[in-house]
Motif scaffolding. Structure first.
Motif, PDB file in Angstrom:
ATOM      1  N   ILE A  93     -38.127 -36.378 109.484  1.00  0.00           N
ATOM      2  CA  ILE A  93     -38.543 -35.743 110.731  1.00  0.00           C
ATOM      3  C   ILE A  93     -37.344 -35.344 111.582  1.00  0.00           C
ATOM      4  CG2 ILE A  93     -39.571 -36.318 112.995  1.00  0.00           C
ATOM      5  CD1 ILE A  93     -41.849 -37.654 111.472  1.00  0.00           C
ATOM      6  N   LEU A  94     -36.252 -36.084 111.515  1.00  0.00           N
ATOM      7  CA  LEU A  94     -35.111 -35.860 112.404  1.00  0.00           C
ATOM      8  C   LEU A  94     -34.622 -34.407 112.419  1.00  0.00           C
ATOM      9  CD1 LEU A  94     -33.055 -36.922 114.399  1.00  0.00           C
ATOM     10  CD2 LEU A  94     -31.686 -37.764 112.467  1.00  0.00           C
ATOM     11  N   PRO A  95     -34.350 -33.772 111.258  1.00  0.00           N
ATOM     12  CA  PRO A  95     -33.914 -32.369 111.333  1.00  0.00           C
ATOM     13  C   PRO A  95     -34.988 -31.434 111.864  1.00  0.00           C
ATOM     14  CG  PRO A  95     -34.246 -33.043 109.047  1.00  0.00           C
ATOM     15  CD  PRO A  95     -34.311 -34.283 109.877  1.00  0.00           C
ATOM     16  N   LEU A  96     -36.266 -31.742 111.612  1.00  0.00           N
ATOM     17  CA  LEU A  96     -37.345 -30.913 112.152  1.00  0.00           C
ATOM     18  C   LEU A  96     -37.467 -31.094 113.662  1.00  0.00           C
ATOM     19  CD1 LEU A  96     -40.067 -31.375 109.396  1.00  0.00           C
ATOM     20  CD2 LEU A  96     -38.780 -29.302 109.919  1.00  0.00           C
ATOM     21  N   PHE A  97     -37.216 -32.299 114.137  1.00  0.00           N
ATOM     22  CA  PHE A  97     -37.179 -32.560 115.575  1.00  0.00           C
ATOM     23  C   PHE A  97     -36.098 -31.685 116.216  1.00  0.00           C
ATOM     24  CE2 PHE A  97     -38.252 -36.173 118.640  1.00  0.00           C
ATOM     25  CZ  PHE A  97     -37.779 -35.495 119.757  1.00  0.00           C
ATOM     26  N   ALA A  98     -34.924 -31.641 115.573  1.00  0.00           N
ATOM     27  CA  ALA A  98     -33.822 -30.829 116.099  1.00  0.00           C
ATOM     28  C   ALA A  98     -34.192 -29.350 116.105  1.00  0.00           C
ATOM     29  CB  ALA A  98     -32.565 -31.066 115.263  1.00  0.00           C
ATOM     30  N   LEU A  99     -34.809 -28.889 115.017  1.00  0.00           N
ATOM     31  CA  LEU A  99     -35.234 -27.493 114.947  1.00  0.00           C
ATOM     32  C   LEU A  99     -36.270 -27.185 116.026  1.00  0.00           C
ATOM     33  CD1 LEU A  99     -35.357 -24.710 113.610  1.00  0.00           C
ATOM     34  CD2 LEU A  99     -37.014 -25.661 111.970  1.00  0.00           C
TER      35      LEU A  99
ATOM     36  N   ASN B 189     -24.677 -24.777 129.191  1.00  0.00           N
ATOM     37  CA  ASN B 189     -25.170 -24.670 127.822  1.00  0.00           C
ATOM     38  C   ASN B 189     -24.314 -23.716 126.991  1.00  0.00           C
ATOM     39  OD1 ASN B 189     -27.289 -26.370 128.587  1.00  0.00           O
ATOM     40  ND2 ASN B 189     -28.612 -24.655 129.129  1.00  0.00           N
ATOM     41  N   ALA B 190     -23.909 -22.609 127.593  1.00  0.00           N
ATOM     42  CA  ALA B 190     -23.043 -21.657 126.891  1.00  0.00           C
ATOM     43  C   ALA B 190     -21.707 -22.309 126.541  1.00  0.00           C
ATOM     44  CB  ALA B 190     -22.824 -20.417 127.750  1.00  0.00           C
ATOM     45  N   ALA B 191     -21.197 -23.128 127.445  1.00  0.00           N
ATOM     46  CA  ALA B 191     -19.933 -23.818 127.178  1.00  0.00           C
ATOM     47  C   ALA B 191     -20.068 -24.795 126.020  1.00  0.00           C
ATOM     48  CB  ALA B 191     -19.462 -24.544 128.438  1.00  0.00           C
ATOM     49  N   ARG B 192     -21.201 -25.508 125.960  1.00  0.00           N
ATOM     50  CA  ARG B 192     -21.414 -26.458 124.864  1.00  0.00           C
ATOM     51  C   ARG B 192     -21.411 -25.756 123.508  1.00  0.00           C
ATOM     52  NH1 ARG B 192     -21.131 -29.040 128.843  1.00  0.00           N
ATOM     53  NH2 ARG B 192     -18.992 -28.811 128.127  1.00  0.00           N
ATOM     54  N   LEU B 193     -21.914 -24.528 123.476  1.00  0.00           N
ATOM     55  CA  LEU B 193     -21.956 -23.794 122.212  1.00  0.00           C
ATOM     56  C   LEU B 193     -20.562 -23.461 121.694  1.00  0.00           C
ATOM     57  CD1 LEU B 193     -24.901 -21.275 122.772  1.00  0.00           C
ATOM     58  CD2 LEU B 193     -24.875 -23.243 121.231  1.00  0.00           C
ATOM     59  N   GLN B 194     -19.597 -23.377 122.598  1.00  0.00           N
ATOM     60  CA  GLN B 194     -18.242 -23.006 122.200  1.00  0.00           C
ATOM     61  C   GLN B 194     -17.383 -24.217 121.846  1.00  0.00           C
ATOM     62  OE1 GLN B 194     -17.857 -19.785 121.755  1.00  0.00           O
ATOM     63  NE2 GLN B 194     -19.934 -19.578 122.593  1.00  0.00           N
ATOM     64  N   GLU B 195     -17.902 -25.412 122.083  1.00  0.00           N
ATOM     65  CA  GLU B 195     -17.141 -26.630 121.837  1.00  0.00           C
ATOM     66  C   GLU B 195     -17.688 -27.362 120.617  1.00  0.00           C
ATOM     67  OE1 GLU B 195     -16.305 -27.679 126.579  1.00  0.00           O
ATOM     68  OE2 GLU B 195     -17.810 -28.787 125.403  1.00  0.00           O
ATOM     69  N   THR B 196     -16.923 -28.302 120.110  1.00  0.00           N
ATOM     70  CA  THR B 196     -17.430 -29.184 119.068  1.00  0.00           C
ATOM     71  C   THR B 196     -18.529 -30.076 119.652  1.00  0.00           C
ATOM     72  OG1 THR B 196     -16.873 -31.119 117.696  1.00  0.00           O
ATOM     73  CG2 THR B 196     -15.508 -30.733 119.620  1.00  0.00           C
TER      74      THR B 196
ATOM     75  N   TRP C  14     -27.456 -29.329 118.230  1.00  0.00           N
ATOM     76  CA  TRP C  14     -27.082 -29.338 116.811  1.00  0.00           C
ATOM     77  C   TRP C  14     -27.690 -28.133 116.085  1.00  0.00           C
ATOM     78  CZ3 TRP C  14     -28.517 -35.176 115.706  1.00  0.00           C
ATOM     79  CH2 TRP C  14     -27.663 -35.988 116.446  1.00  0.00           C
ATOM     80  N   ALA C  15     -28.978 -27.897 116.314  1.00  0.00           N
ATOM     81  CA  ALA C  15     -29.647 -26.766 115.656  1.00  0.00           C
ATOM     82  C   ALA C  15     -29.107 -25.435 116.184  1.00  0.00           C
ATOM     83  CB  ALA C  15     -31.157 -26.850 115.868  1.00  0.00           C
ATOM     84  N   ALA C  16     -28.805 -25.376 117.480  1.00  0.00           N
ATOM     85  CA  ALA C  16     -28.274 -24.142 118.057  1.00  0.00           C
ATOM     86  C   ALA C  16     -26.913 -23.797 117.464  1.00  0.00           C
ATOM     87  CB  ALA C  16     -28.166 -24.279 119.580  1.00  0.00           C
ATOM     88  N   LYS C  17     -26.095 -24.806 117.251  1.00  0.00           N
ATOM     89  CA  LYS C  17     -24.777 -24.576 116.654  1.00  0.00           C
ATOM     90  C   LYS C  17     -24.916 -24.034 115.230  1.00  0.00           C
ATOM     91  CE  LYS C  17     -21.136 -26.095 117.996  1.00  0.00           C
ATOM     92  NZ  LYS C  17     -19.975 -25.465 118.680  1.00  0.00           N
ATOM     93  N   LEU C  18     -25.861 -24.570 114.493  1.00  0.00           N
ATOM     94  CA  LEU C  18     -26.094 -24.083 113.129  1.00  0.00           C
ATOM     95  C   LEU C  18     -26.616 -22.653 113.150  1.00  0.00           C
ATOM     96  CD1 LEU C  18     -27.703 -27.241 111.462  1.00  0.00           C
ATOM     97  CD2 LEU C  18     -25.431 -26.291 111.014  1.00  0.00           C
ATOM     98  N   ALA C  19     -27.553 -22.372 114.068  1.00  0.00           N
ATOM     99  CA  ALA C  19     -28.096 -21.017 114.169  1.00  0.00           C
ATOM    100  C   ALA C  19     -27.012 -20.035 114.577  1.00  0.00           C
ATOM    101  CB  ALA C  19     -29.248 -20.993 115.182  1.00  0.00           C
ATOM    102  N   GLN C  20     -26.158 -20.429 115.485  1.00  0.00           N
ATOM    103  CA  GLN C  20     -25.061 -19.559 115.923  1.00  0.00           C
ATOM    104  C   GLN C  20     -24.091 -19.299 114.780  1.00  0.00           C
ATOM    105  OE1 GLN C  20     -22.003 -21.195 118.592  1.00  0.00           O
ATOM    106  NE2 GLN C  20     -22.401 -19.474 119.967  1.00  0.00           N
ATOM    107  N   ALA C  21     -23.782 -20.340 114.027  1.00  0.00           N
ATOM    108  CA  ALA C  21     -22.844 -20.193 112.915  1.00  0.00           C
ATOM    109  C   ALA C  21     -23.393 -19.288 111.819  1.00  0.00           C
ATOM    110  CB  ALA C  21     -22.499 -21.564 112.338  1.00  0.00           C
ATOM    111  N   SER C  22     -24.721 -19.334 111.632  1.00  0.00           N
ATOM    112  CA  SER C  22     -25.334 -18.512 110.591  1.00  0.00           C
ATOM    113  C   SER C  22     -25.515 -17.062 111.028  1.00  0.00           C
ATOM    114  CB  SER C  22     -26.694 -19.094 110.204  1.00  0.00           C
ATOM    115  OG  SER C  22     -27.618 -18.974 111.279  1.00  0.00           O
ATOM    116  N   GLY C  23     -25.437 -16.813 112.344  1.00  0.00           N
ATOM    117  CA  GLY C  23     -25.607 -15.459 112.861  1.00  0.00           C
ATOM    118  C   GLY C  23     -27.035 -14.974 112.863  1.00  0.00           C
ATOM    119  N   THR C  24     -27.994 -15.886 112.744  1.00  0.00           N
ATOM    120  CA  THR C  24     -29.403 -15.478 112.667  1.00  0.00           C
ATOM    121  C   THR C  24     -30.026 -15.237 114.046  1.00  0.00           C
ATOM    122  OG1 THR C  24     -30.035 -17.814 112.604  1.00  0.00           O
ATOM    123  CG2 THR C  24     -29.776 -16.686 110.488  1.00  0.00           C
TER     124      THR C  24
END
Length: 363
Positions: A132-138, A261-268, A237-247
């Motif tokens: 469930i954990l990754p689906l929770f993140a999604l 929130n925008a700043a968090r996307l640019q950081e680790t 976590w899911a947003a970072k993956l979506a951003q990295a995939s370009g989807t």
């Protein structure tokens, strides 16, 4: 993995955070380890406590949660009053909150865990919660994408009791409300069925867990500058993956275009205070479970499908509700947010329906 090698690995990671990231993040990781160890070691489940009350008239879990809320408020509100740089867990009363809290309360019973429960049970190696954990993140990420739409349906400004009335009056109001709830819960639990002896209201594991969690939540507030949360880290976590995939283009999304929130996307993710605490919770639960066999009732195909759908909806609704049992209920109420008090009855109403669905599918 045995406990000693795992402890050495966690210690090494803490030192690496101290050297490569920051002392604050290393400290928050240690707090997360403590939270995970307490949640898993004491089996302090918010979901379980509510289920025990409804199904067994066993109020010990809810009494532990009420003690946790009272202690956390007694520690957090004076800090908020004296140190304005600390922030409360404020959320706007809104249609989003009403819908999200009800759906969350429903789904957490089917998924057998809220945000913190899903984390620590995944750390314990329970298959359903790990899946469930990754689906929770999604779901949390999808909820963030749609949050602007939900808020447009109707909302008011967040209300903080500490800001409105001062920390002394806010604390007295909070403790009075918690006392009324405790009396009502005690009355309900004492109305046991014919031939049933009332269950004890005070159970050591719940009380000890409440004290330790209140102390750790306060440490999180002091170190992070904001209350303990869980859901935001999942969505990030899911947003970072979506951003990295370009989807997905997040630059123009209502939620992710906001400054913080925008700043968090640019950081680790290691720089995000919620993410690092979540990682610590996983590590703490893993340490508790090290060397111990994990027992969980196997699920059939239908149960797996229902649980996974519930996990996705759990994440989505948690974002709409501005938190879960931790971010909305514990942190919201203990820091004086009105939205936390709105969240609880709606989530509890959802729990009543969720328990029926849970029984229907034989969980």
């Amino acid at each position: 993995m045995k406990r000693f090698p795992l402890a050495a690995l966690l210690a090494a990671f803490t030192l690496w955070l101290l050297w490569a990231v920051s002392a604050r993040q290393a400290a928050l990781f240690i707090v997360g380890l403590g939270l995970g160890a307490v949640l898993a070691g004491q089996r302090f489940g918010f979901t379980t406590g509510w289920r025990m009350l409804v199904e067994d008239r066993d109020a010990s879990g809810v009494m532990g949660q009420l003690l946790l809320l009272a202690l956390a408020a007694a520690l957090a509100m004076p800090l908020l009053g004296h140190y304005p740089e600390l922030t409360a867990a404020l959320g706007p009363p809104s249609v989003s909150l009403l819908v999200g809290a009800f759906v969350f309360g429903l789904c957490m019973q089917i998924a057998d865990g809220c945000g913190s429960g899903t984390l620590y049970k995944a750390g314990l190696g329970i298959p359903m919660n790990a899946a469930i954990l990754p689906l929770f993140a999604l779901g949390s990420f999808l909820g963030s994408l749609h949050l602007g739409f939900w808020l447009d349906l109707g909302r008011t400004q967040p209300v903080g009791l500490v800001t409105e009335y001062g920390w002394q009056r806010a604390l007295l109001m909070t403790l009075a409300a918690l006392t009324v709830i405790a009396i009502a819960v005690r009355w309900y639990a004492r109305r046991a069925g014919t031939g049933q002896a009332p269950r004890p209201l005070v159970v050591r594991k719940w009380m000890l867990g409440a004290v330790l969690l209140a102390l750790l939540a306060t440490l999180n507030l002091v170190i992070a500058g904001q209350p303990w949360g869980v859901v935001y880290g999942f969505g990030l976590w899911a947003a970072k993956l979506a951003q990295a995939s370009g989807t997905v283009d997040l630059a123009h999304n209502w939620f992710w275009s906001q400054g913080g929130n925008a700043a968090r996307l640019q950081e680790t993710v290691l720089m995000d205070v919620t993410s690092i605490t979540n990682i610590g919770i996983l590590g703490g639960a893993l340490w508790v479970s090290a060397g111990k066999p994990t027992s969980a009732k196997p699920l059939n195909g239908t149960q797996w499908a229902v649980a996974l759908v519930a996990g996705l909806a759990l994440g989505y609704s948690s974002r709409l509700a501005f938190g879960c049992n931790v971010g909305a209920m514990l942190s919201g109420i203990s820091t004086g947010s009105i939205h936390g008090w709105i969240w609880v009855p709606l989530a509890f109403a959802g729990t009543l329906l969720g328990l029926r669905i849970r029984r229907h599918f034989g969980f």
